[in-house]
Design a protein around this motif. Structure first.
Motif, mmCIF file in Angstrom:
data_model
loop_
_atom_site.group_PDB
_atom_site.id
_atom_site.type_symbol
_atom_site.label_atom_id
_atom_site.label_comp_id
_atom_site.label_asym_id
_atom_site.label_seq_id
_atom_site.Cartn_x
_atom_site.Cartn_y
_atom_site.Cartn_z
ATOM 1 N N VAL A 1 3.054 -9.304 -7.670
ATOM 2 C CA VAL A 1 3.474 -8.173 -6.858
ATOM 3 C C VAL A 1 2.651 -6.965 -7.294
ATOM 4 N N ILE A 2 1.883 -6.422 -6.346
ATOM 5 C CA ILE A 2 1.035 -5.271 -6.641
ATOM 6 C C ILE A 2 1.556 -4.105 -5.804
ATOM 7 N N ASP A 3 2.316 -3.237 -6.443
ATOM 8 C CA ASP A 3 2.952 -2.123 -5.735
ATOM 9 C C ASP A 3 2.136 -0.848 -5.966
ATOM 10 N N LEU A 4 1.380 -0.455 -4.944
ATOM 11 C CA LEU A 4 0.516 0.720 -5.036
ATOM 12 C C LEU A 4 1.213 1.982 -4.541
ATOM 13 N N ARG A 5 2.493 1.900 -4.226
ATOM 14 C CA ARG A 5 3.203 3.066 -3.685
ATOM 15 C C ARG A 5 3.488 4.101 -4.775
ATOM 16 N N ARG A 6 3.487 3.673 -6.023
ATOM 17 C CA ARG A 6 3.838 4.576 -7.118
ATOM 18 C C ARG A 6 2.745 5.619 -7.324
ATOM 19 N N PRO B 1 0.827 -1.207 0.000
ATOM 20 C CA PRO B 1 0.000 0.000 0.000
ATOM 21 C C PRO B 1 0.863 1.259 0.000
ATOM 22 N N LYS B 2 0.234 2.374 -0.271
ATOM 23 C CA LYS B 2 0.918 3.640 -0.042
ATOM 24 C C LYS B 2 1.247 3.717 1.446
ATOM 25 N N GLN B 3 2.429 4.202 1.799
ATOM 26 C CA GLN B 3 2.876 4.128 3.181
ATOM 27 C C GLN B 3 3.920 5.185 3.499
ATOM 28 N N THR B 4 4.014 5.481 4.789
ATOM 29 C CA THR B 4 5.090 6.307 5.322
ATOM 30 C C THR B 4 5.786 5.498 6.399
ATOM 31 N N SER B 5 7.092 5.725 6.561
ATOM 32 C CA SER B 5 7.871 4.862 7.443
ATOM 33 C C SER B 5 8.827 5.636 8.331
#
Length: 272
Positions: free
Chosen positions: A267-272, A147-151
């Motif tokens: 792989v489903i990368d929604l961060r982009r 998912p979209k994320q902050t770390s």
């Protein structure tokens, strides 16, 4: 007199530095608590969706609907395998219940570690959801969704979770757990991780947590809550990072997980 004045000025400067350090530490602690709360809220939303699906299943059973319709909202398998429903958490804690196996593509873990490497190099966590299907009584992880994320160095907060749910719904997937990195620490579940894992196991008893520690050996491990840990966390009202008694153990290395090299995954990368 000049010496006394100099000593007074030095004391005042030291006091200012102490107050500034305390203020900075308080701000960092508050930021970490906010990030942990956001992550827990996201997991609670996911658990709520799972519970809604289970409620719909129970209502269908009560109405005497055909077997294939009863499981429509849990898992719709388009292959020749029979469709099966997830066991409710209450049943999972019953005496004699045996967890279903969870098959995980081993290359998927290495792929996730590669995707997380830029964050790891900056000492930032990365997290993803593991989803899949129930086939012939065995859960198979078929996708990881980032998912979209902050770390930060010890937390990861997701947002726009509705995008994750949309992907899972479109592919008819079940949440089977989550995977995240410890960029500088070893493999274990922190207090925040324990509460997150509790929410996943509320949704499905077999849910697992894979922790990747690229700078340590072993570089990854799969955990779940012990029955004792499940009860402890269920009754814990603390938020953020906080201590728990560690005896008896609250979590354990999964015994129902099998790593396989022959499974396909997306792989489903929604961060982009």
């Amino acid at each position: 007199q000049q010496q006394q004045q100099q000593q007074r000025l030095e004391a005042e400067a030291a006091e200012r530095r102490r107050l500034e350090a305390e203020a900075q530490a308080a701000a960092e602690a508050e930021a970490a608590a906010v990030a942990a709360a956001e992550a827990q809220a996201a997991a609670e939303a996911a658990a709520a969706q799972q519970q809604q699906q289970q409620q719909e299943q129970q209502e269908s059973e009560a109405a005497g609907l055909p077997q294939q319709m009863q499981h429509l909202h849990v898992h719709s398998d388009t292959s020749s395998h029979a469709t099966e429903s997830a066991v409710r958490p209450a049943d999972a804690r019953a005496e004699g219940y045996v967890l279903k196996k969870v098959h995980v593509p081993r290359p998927m873990i290495a792929r996730f570690t590669d995707l997380a490497r830029p964050n790891t190099q900056h000492n930032l966590e990365t997290c993803a959801i593991m989803a899949g299907l129930l086939v012939d009584g065995v859960y198979q992880v078929t996708a990881i969704i980032l998912p979209k994320q902050t770390s930060t160095s010890d937390s990861c907060s997701t947002f726009q979770e509705e995008d994750v749910f949309a992907e899972m719904s479109r592919r008819d997937l079940i949440q089977l757990g989550w995977i995240h990195t410890h960029p500088s620490q070893s493999c274990f579940l922190s207090s925040v991780d324990l509460h997150m894992q509790f929410l996943y196991q509320m949704g499905i008893p077999e849910a697992i947590a894979i922790v990747c520690a690229p700078r340590h050996e072993p570089s990854f491990r799969a955990f779940n809550l012990t029955p004792h840990g499940y009860e402890v966390i269920a009754n814990c009202t603390e938020r953020g990072f906080h201590p728990h008694p560690d005896r008896p153990p609250l979590f354990q290395e999964c015994q129902h997980v099998m790593l396989r090299t022959d499974l396909f995954y997306d792989v489903i990368d929604l961060r982009r």
